[in-house]
Write an enzyme that holds these catalytic residues in place. Structure first.
Site, mmCIF file in Angstrom:
data_model
loop_
_atom_site.group_PDB
_atom_site.id
_atom_site.type_symbol
_atom_site.label_atom_id
_atom_site.label_comp_id
_atom_site.label_asym_id
_atom_site.label_seq_id
_atom_site.Cartn_x
_atom_site.Cartn_y
_atom_site.Cartn_z
ATOM 1 N N HIS A 185 3.787 26.032 -14.821
ATOM 2 C CA HIS A 185 4.103 26.051 -13.392
ATOM 3 C C HIS A 185 3.223 27.103 -12.727
ATOM 4 O O HIS A 185 3.060 28.213 -13.244
ATOM 5 C CB HIS A 185 5.583 26.378 -13.174
ATOM 6 N N GLU A 190 12.811 20.927 -3.774
ATOM 7 C CA GLU A 190 13.609 22.072 -3.334
ATOM 8 C C GLU A 190 13.435 22.302 -1.840
ATOM 9 O O GLU A 190 13.896 23.303 -1.316
ATOM 10 C CB GLU A 190 13.262 23.318 -4.130
ATOM 11 N N CYS A 234 11.647 25.074 -8.715
ATOM 12 C CA CYS A 234 10.422 24.373 -9.113
ATOM 13 C C CYS A 234 10.572 23.610 -10.427
ATOM 14 O O CYS A 234 9.663 22.872 -10.813
ATOM 15 C CB CYS A 234 9.271 25.366 -9.227
#
Length: 389
Positions: free
Chosen positions: A235, A81, A113
């Site tokens: 994450h 990203e 993400c």
């Protein structure tokens, strides 16, 4: 009988420099506990002026090519990203730097993400269609926020490379997946900005909503029960977010949120992210690397993965650790990637943060700073110039 497909090898790289959070706290007068305890971060990787997502990606991928060769790799999927070009995939530079064959497809994926998990799932589909081939999945990002902003302490940089194949040596990825998408503005970066914008509270809420949504769908798709998982790889925009997410999942499923149980479920997944910082697409898979490197024997044990990308898209899926996986780990190399970083003081970090190429199309060399195997040598005629050492 379904074929076994998953992660055959995993390697990562990070930046040349490291900024301890003690230095950040000293600069802005923050109590260090806010960083060490509050968000669970101790330091963050800072790329050299001659490093970027390409140089880190190539450094992560090169050991995989050295170990397995390149003849079976017909696809490279690069998730990021923090892209360096609106048209050309960053993976094409990597393809050149590590000497892959011309008979290769290369593509770049973007969804905050979450992108690396999409890349992994797409890779599995390609291998299922043609089991003779392998797919190189790369997640590489530089997390960057405005100086003196609330997000500054969560910055980081890293690249994870994974080789996806049949009969994987590390983790077999399972069906099904739980999926969730919602249109929220919790974190974004317009084309005209070099740093991301984030609504912190909105982002935490959106993440927790995605935890519920992915688990609900995963369960409805016939997935495993919560009790079956040996560990959970979340994450980690900051490592304490993984704890918040797991506590929320346990609450949602009607379980007690015992601190020791939560620590046992994900404590070993946070070791690398704690000292590297947020690496966006690479974050979940840095968590996997840390877990495999530290845990007692996980052979045959199911692992849970929760991949979240702001905006938002999330996926919950499972993988089973393969017998003999420890023979294929890169634990020493992983620890070396972290320990080799040179400490930078706050003034030096600030200078690196603000460093940028002029946009005039002229010839501009980068300072020689990285000691890594690849560097961004400069720019000429708006073209980036990379070097392999």
């Amino acid at each position: 009988m379904s074929i076994s497909i998953g992660i055959h090898d995993l390697s990562f790289a990070t930046g040349e420099f490291v900024l301890p959070h003690t230095a950040l706290a000293a600069h802005n007068g923050t109590e260090i506990g806010k960083y060490h305890v509050g968000i669970g971060q101790e330091s963050m990787s800072v790329p050299a002026a001659d490093e970027d997502i390409v140089t880190m990606a190539a450094a992560a991928a090169a050991p995989i090519i050295a170990r397995h060769g390149k003849d079976r790799i017909r696809t490279v999927v690069f998730a990021t990203e923090s892209s360096i070009d609106q048209a050309k995939a960053a993976g094409i530079y990597v393809h050149s730097l590590i000497g892959l064959n011309s008979a290769t497809r290369v593509v770049e994926l973007k969804q905050a993400c979450y992108g690396a998990t999409a890349a992994l799932q797409f890779a599995i589909g390609l291998v299922r269609r043609d089991p003779a081939q392998q797919v190189l999945v790369i997640a590489s990002d530089v997390s960057k926020y405005e100086l003196d902003s609330p997000g500054e302490a969560t910055q980081g940089a890293s690249a994870v490379a994974m080789l996806v194949s049949v009969d994987p040596a590390l983790v077999r990825i399972e069906d099904p997946s739980g999926l969730f998408t919602a249109d929220v503005m919790d974190f974004w970066r317009p084309n005209y900005l070099s740093t991301a914008l984030v609504d912190g509270q909105e982002s935490i809420g959106a993440y927790l909503q995605a935890v519920e949504g992915t688990w609900k769908d995963y369960s409805e798709q016939g997935g495993r029960t919560l009790e079956e998982f040996a560990a959970f790889c979340y994450h980690q925009p900051f490592t304490k977010m993984a704890y918040k997410a797991h506590r929320h999942l346990l609450n949602y499923c009607g379980y007690d949120t015992d601190k020791d149980v939560i620590a046992g479920a994900l404590g070993q997944t946070t070791a690398y992210n704690t000292v590297i910082g947020n690496s966006y697409t690479a974050s979940v898979y840095l968590g996997l690397a840390a877990l495999l490197d530290q845990a007692d024997d996980l052979t045959g044990r199911p692992l849970a993965f929760l991949s979240y990308g702001s905006g938002s898209v999330a996926e919950f899926f499972a993988g089973t650790v393969v017998a003999g996986y420890r023979d294929h780990l890169r634990t020493e190399e992983n620890l070396e990637a972290i320990s080799r970083r040179r400490t930078v003081d706050y003034a030096g970090y600030r200078e690196l943060h603000e460093w940028t190429f002029p946009a005039d199309g002229g010839d501009h060399a980068t300072p020689e700073q990285t000691t890594g195997p690849f560097r961004l040598a400069g720019i000429s005629g708006h073209k980036r110039i990379y070097q392999a050492r």
